[in-house]
Design an enzyme around this catalytic site. Structure first.
Site, short mmCIF file in Angstrom:
data_model
loop_
_atom_site.label_atom_id
_atom_site.label_comp_id
_atom_site.label_asym_id
_atom_site.label_seq_id
_atom_site.Cartn_x
_atom_site.Cartn_y
_atom_site.Cartn_z
N HIS A 158 -10.24 -8.96 5.00
CA HIS A 158 -8.82 -8.75 4.71
C HIS A 158 -8.30 -9.82 3.74
O HIS A 158 -8.60 -11.00 3.93
CB HIS A 158 -8.02 -8.79 6.02
N HIS A 208 0.84 -1.20 0.00
CA HIS A 208 0.00 0.00 0.00
C HIS A 208 0.86 1.24 0.00
O HIS A 208 0.89 2.00 0.95
CB HIS A 208 -0.92 0.01 1.22
N GLU A 231 -5.55 -11.30 3.46
CA GLU A 231 -4.81 -12.42 4.09
C GLU A 231 -5.80 -13.48 4.60
O GLU A 231 -5.58 -14.68 4.42
CB GLU A 231 -3.96 -11.90 5.26
N THR A 269 -2.12 -12.64 10.85
CA THR A 269 -0.80 -12.28 11.42
C THR A 269 -0.79 -10.93 12.12
O THR A 269 0.00 -10.72 13.04
CB THR A 269 0.29 -12.26 10.33
FE1 F3S Z 1 5.29 -8.79 7.67
FE2 F3S Z 1 5.11 -11.35 7.29
FE3 F3S Z 1 4.79 -10.35 9.66
S1 F3S Z 1 4.41 -9.79 5.92
S2 F3S Z 1 3.92 -8.34 9.34
S3 F3S Z 1 6.66 -10.34 8.49
S4 F3S Z 1 3.59 -11.94 8.74
#
Ligand code: F3S
Length: 282
Positions: free
Chosen positions: A125, A40, A127, A165
């Site tokens: 989202h 983004h 993800e 996550t």
């Molecule tokens: Fe980035 Fe992967 Fe954590 S994209 S926020 S390191 S889950």
């Protein structure tokens, strides 16, 4: 001017890896597409567009692509997208963050074994949509404790809980507790990535110790807005900018020490530009 730059500002490991993979592809034969914008950040997406990288927005657009490479961004995608890429004879560069990949593996195996999958996260989202697409049965997405209270299935059913996550850890714990109080067979995989939290903790500490704080990030970036909110609470002179061009600020005369942090989609070169500018010009 003295400046402190947060060590954990800008790209997290997964985003950096994904952006690097796109740049590595430039110059290779055939058209290059990312499935959704790679991050983004308007500057980066524009730069990539100038270098010939196009963005595919959805499955419908993907179904019309006949040649080239499709890059999957760090959020990951549902299994059906990989299947489409393969059936259409396209090249696939998978930049899914390994932490997200791990969730895909868990839900795929657990649902295969007949377990009920609960994904704690925001249902809209990308993800979460991706994770849903790796379940071999219908998963349930839970975002609030109220939704967790309403959830119902056979009492002896084995439930497997995973998390988006970037979900808030405290909220995740509260939701898990509701499940554990109601069901006997609950297995929990805490799949929250601590990159976001580490960035916020460091920003809070720096903001509390400086005279002015600059937060850099896209105006639509929710994690940058959150950083701005956290820093504003600690430091009265907190500024939100997208790039160096926005930095027409008049710092109060009393300012001696400036802190800088940046959201997860802000490239390093922008952070450096701002840092140098502040050091030299104030
Ligand atoms: Fe980035 Fe992967 Fe954590 S994209 S926020 S390191 S889950």
């Amino acid at each position: 001017m003295e400046v402190i730059v947060a060590k954990k500002s800008g790209f997290c490991f997964g985003v950096k890896r994904a952006v690097d993979k796109v740049y590595e592809q430039i110059g290779n034969k055939g058209p290059i597409y990312t499935y959704g914008p790679i991050i983004h950040n308007e500057e980066v997406v524009r730069d990539l567009a100038e270098k010939g990288v196009q963005v595919i927005e959805n499955q419908d657009a993907l179904s019309k692509v006949t040649t080239g490479t499709i890059i999957i961004r760090s959020h990951g995608v549902e299994k059906a997208i990989y299947d489409m890429i393969e059936t259409q004879g396209l090249e696939c560069v998978d930049a899914t963050c390994p932490f997200v990949k791990r969730i895909h593996k868990i839900v795929s195996e657990e649902s295969q074994n007949g377990r009920e999958i609960v994904i704690v996260g925001n249902p809209g989202h990308p993800e979460v949509e991706g994770i849903m697409g790796w379940c071999n049965n219908q998963p349930t997405v839970i975002e609030t404790t109220e939704e967790a209270e309403k959830f119902a299935c056979a009492p002896d059913k084995h439930i497997c809980i995973v998390s988006q996550t970037t979900f808030n850890y405290k909220k995740f714990e509260d939701i898990v507790e509701i499940f554990e109080n109601k069901y006997y067979n609950v297995s929990v995989a805490n799949t929250i990535c601590n990159a976001t939290e580490e960035r916020q903790t460091e920003a809070r500490e720096i903001a509390a110790s400086v005279d002015a704080m600059i937060v850099i990030g896209g105006k639509h970036s929710s994690n940058t807005r959150k950083l701005f909110e956290i820093c504003s609470k600690e430091c009265e002179h907190t500024y939100y900018i997208q790039t160096l061009d926005d930095l027409y600020l008049e710092l109060p005369k009393s300012v001696r020490l400036v802190g800088i942090t940046a959201g997860a989609s802000t490239p390093n070169n922008i952070i450096e530009e701002v840092q140098n500018y502040v050091r030299i010009n104030f």
